[in-house]
Design a protein around this motif. Structure first.
Motif, mmCIF file in Angstrom:
data_model
loop_
_atom_site.group_PDB
_atom_site.id
_atom_site.type_symbol
_atom_site.label_atom_id
_atom_site.label_comp_id
_atom_site.label_asym_id
_atom_site.label_seq_id
_atom_site.Cartn_x
_atom_site.Cartn_y
_atom_site.Cartn_z
ATOM 1 N N TYR A 138 19.208 -38.451 19.180
ATOM 2 C CA TYR A 138 18.427 -38.914 18.018
ATOM 3 C C TYR A 138 18.745 -40.356 17.651
ATOM 4 C CZ TYR A 138 22.819 -37.480 15.817
ATOM 5 O OH TYR A 138 24.139 -37.324 15.511
ATOM 6 N N THR A 195 30.636 -48.881 9.630
ATOM 7 C CA THR A 195 29.942 -47.978 10.528
ATOM 8 C C THR A 195 29.667 -48.699 11.842
ATOM 9 O OG1 THR A 195 27.917 -46.656 10.716
ATOM 10 C CG2 THR A 195 27.800 -48.498 9.220
ATOM 11 N N GLY A 196 28.767 -48.154 12.659
ATOM 12 C CA GLY A 196 28.476 -48.774 13.947
ATOM 13 C C GLY A 196 27.130 -48.257 14.445
ATOM 14 N N GLU A 203 30.010 -46.971 17.154
ATOM 15 C CA GLU A 203 31.211 -46.235 16.764
ATOM 16 C C GLU A 203 32.255 -47.244 16.265
ATOM 17 O OE1 GLU A 203 32.081 -43.344 15.907
ATOM 18 O OE2 GLU A 203 34.098 -44.128 15.604
ATOM 19 N N PRO A 204 32.513 -47.253 14.955
ATOM 20 C CA PRO A 204 33.386 -48.300 14.392
ATOM 21 C C PRO A 204 34.794 -48.279 14.958
ATOM 22 C CG PRO A 204 32.930 -46.572 12.758
ATOM 23 C CD PRO A 204 32.011 -46.340 13.911
ATOM 24 N N THR A 252 32.017 -42.084 11.244
ATOM 25 C CA THR A 252 32.507 -42.049 12.637
ATOM 26 C C THR A 252 32.040 -40.789 13.348
ATOM 27 O OG1 THR A 252 34.515 -41.915 14.013
ATOM 28 C CG2 THR A 252 34.706 -41.055 11.790
ATOM 29 N N SER A 255 30.379 -37.259 11.867
ATOM 30 C CA SER A 255 29.150 -36.645 12.377
ATOM 31 C C SER A 255 29.502 -35.467 13.271
ATOM 32 C CB SER A 255 28.346 -37.668 13.179
ATOM 33 O OG SER A 255 28.051 -38.762 12.353
ATOM 34 N N ASN A 312 28.490 -34.749 8.470
ATOM 35 C CA ASN A 312 27.048 -35.007 8.515
ATOM 36 C C ASN A 312 26.466 -34.356 9.752
ATOM 37 O OD1 ASN A 312 26.801 -36.591 6.255
ATOM 38 N ND2 ASN A 312 26.997 -38.525 7.361
ATOM 39 N N VAL A 321 22.857 -33.949 11.764
ATOM 40 C CA VAL A 321 21.425 -34.248 11.929
ATOM 41 C C VAL A 321 20.787 -33.087 12.690
ATOM 42 C CG1 VAL A 321 19.720 -35.827 12.926
ATOM 43 C CG2 VAL A 321 21.853 -36.736 12.006
ATOM 44 N N ILE A 324 21.048 -33.591 7.599
ATOM 45 C CA ILE A 324 20.212 -34.800 7.512
ATOM 46 C C ILE A 324 18.931 -34.577 8.313
ATOM 47 C CG2 ILE A 324 20.106 -37.285 8.012
ATOM 48 C CD1 ILE A 324 23.130 -37.417 7.888
ATOM 49 N N GLU A 325 17.796 -34.860 7.700
ATOM 50 C CA GLU A 325 16.536 -34.774 8.453
ATOM 51 C C GLU A 325 16.493 -35.913 9.482
ATOM 52 O OE1 GLU A 325 13.543 -32.747 5.115
ATOM 53 O OE2 GLU A 325 13.303 -34.864 5.618
ATOM 54 N N MET A 370 15.320 -38.894 11.409
ATOM 55 C CA MET A 370 14.472 -40.014 10.973
ATOM 56 C C MET A 370 13.947 -40.798 12.183
ATOM 57 S SD MET A 370 16.574 -41.585 7.785
ATOM 58 C CE MET A 370 18.256 -41.047 7.885
ATOM 59 N N LEU A 388 14.280 -43.361 13.805
ATOM 60 C CA LEU A 388 15.136 -44.523 14.064
ATOM 61 C C LEU A 388 15.884 -44.364 15.370
ATOM 62 C CD1 LEU A 388 16.512 -44.861 10.423
ATOM 63 C CD2 LEU A 388 15.050 -46.518 11.580
ATOM 64 N N HIS A 414 21.702 -47.090 16.078
ATOM 65 C CA HIS A 414 23.028 -47.486 16.568
ATOM 66 C C HIS A 414 23.340 -48.942 16.234
ATOM 67 C CE1 HIS A 414 20.789 -49.278 19.884
ATOM 68 N NE2 HIS A 414 21.895 -49.813 20.341
ATOM 69 N N GLY A 434 23.559 -48.571 11.780
ATOM 70 C CA GLY A 434 24.736 -47.875 11.261
ATOM 71 C C GLY A 434 24.477 -46.707 10.346
ATOM 72 N N GLY A 435 23.236 -46.340 10.131
ATOM 73 C CA GLY A 435 22.948 -45.131 9.343
ATOM 74 C C GLY A 435 22.985 -45.385 7.851
#
Ligand code: SAM
Ligand code: SF4
Length: 342
Positions: free
Chosen positions: A38, A76-77, A79-80, A108, A131, A168, A170, A197-198, A200, A202, A338, A341-342
């Motif tokens: 996603y 965030t990232g 992956e931070p 993360t 996540s 979180n 998705v 989380i729905e 999105m 993105l 990505h 960063g969400g």
């Protein structure tokens, strides 16, 4: 809502709909060791390392933003935890608490968390979002191309050092919507905060369709077979909270079916220095040259000179669109989750 006058002198960051910005999300890298379907494109083109904003420039930017009313910074990232120096950066951010910074958080995928949880705690990180889209190891691998076990170890490590976190998840139709009840059972049993989380639009390869979205209503329908559900008053948060059996709460972020844009207090910066006034904004604002000018000035005369930066940032934030539903039909754009960063 009434439109206010734009003012570049005002010490707050406000948009044309009166929404004041309190939260800043900083992507420190677009690189990631996962390939969530996603999010990540099949063939990502990573930013060049030399094009990333330095932590020195980021710290100066954060200083300015906190002076303008930002209270929460989320790293965030990508992956931070893949960006070298990120723990040090969190330590450096502590100096901004004296001028109003209240919370430093990180999002993360959890893969490297077992290694970093203790260091993050000592550096002064307040909390994490981790996540986790499936508890089924095969399904997890299909979704992310990585193993589930290190993430579960990362979660244990966060618990061990008492680093607060939320999970979180998705959801995508026919991919992991069978995880709704198992995820809730698992999280409820350990009293871990969980948010669905729905999906999105993105994702990197733009395969999103509304058919792939698992809506808030569908999530609740599945849960109703197992729990008594009560909706709670929505706080100033994108997730609507539901109480299950009067004891445990979950959140649902339903950008697609119930957008939370009316209250949005966030802005985002990509690792290359593009500011986005909305997740769905067609264009960002490249602030790198203005930031570099501040860094240079500081090196030459020891003072922060934010005027040029301010002249560009404030009008950009002011012109933030009303929200997802106002801009969802725009043409496709190159930037995906990505990078944002969400
Ligand atoms: N790599 C970290 C992680 O996965 O937590 C941080 C970056 S990731 C882009 C931030 C958040 O965005 C994650 O919680 C992820 O699940 C979410 N995300 C990514 N793509 C999404 C999409 N298309 N729709 C909804 N959430 C998405
Ligand atoms: Fe990586 Fe996070 Fe995107 Fe997954 S959601 S591919 S972990 S950046």
């Amino acid at each position: 809502m009434m439109k206010h006058d734009i003012s570049t002198n005002s010490p707050i960051l406000q948009d044309q709909y009166g929404r004041i910005k309190r939260k800043l999300r900083i992507s420190v890298t677009d690189r990631c060791n996962f390939k969530c379907t996603y999010c990540m494109p099949e063939h990502p083109e990573w930013m060049k390392k030399q094009d990333l904003l330095s932590f020195e420039a980021l710290l100066i930017f954060c200083r300015y933003m906190v002076q303008q009313g930002i209270e929460n910074i989320r790293i965030t990232g990508g992956e931070p935890l893949m960006r070298q120096g990120v723990v040090h950066f969190i330590r450096d951010l502590q100096s901004l608490r004296a001028i109003g910074l209240k919370r430093i958080s990180m999002t993360t995928n959890g893969h490297y968390l077992a290694k970093y949880a203790e260091q993050l705690k000592h550096a002064g990180l307040d909390d994490l979002n981790i996540s986790l889209d499936s508890l089924d190891a095969d399904q997890f691998k299909k979704l992310t191309k990585k193993d589930l076990a290190p993430v579960l170890k990362g979660i244990e490590a966060a618990q061990k050092v008492s680093l607060p976190f939320k999970i979180n998840c998705v959801l995508m139709k026919d991919q992991n919507d069978d995880q709704i009840v198992p995820m809730v059972k698992w999280a409820k049993q350990q009293q871990i905060p969980l948010r669905f989380i729905e999906f999105m639009p993105l994702d990197g390869d733009q395969h999103w369709t509304d058919q792939a979205v698992v809506s808030e209503a569908e999530i609740l329908a599945q849960l109703k077979a197992h729990y008594q559900i009560q909706v709670l008053q929505q706080q100033h948060e994108p997730a609507r909270q539901y109480q299950l059996d009067g004891q445990y709460c979950i959140g649902i972020i339903s950008t697609i079916t119930h957008s939370f844009c009316g209250d949005c207090d966030r802005i985002r910066l990509t690792a290359q220095g593009e500011l986005y006034n909305c997740l769905f904004a067609q264009q960002g604002l490249n602030i790198k040259p203005y930031l570099h000018a501040v860094v240079k000035q500081k090196a030459e005369c020891g003072q922060f000179e934010f005027q040029q930066l301010e002249q560009h940032i404030k009008p950009y934030i002011w012109h933030k669109a009303k929200g997802y539903h106002a801009i969802q039909h725009q043409q496709a754009r190159k930037i995906s989750m990505h990078m944002l960063g969400g």
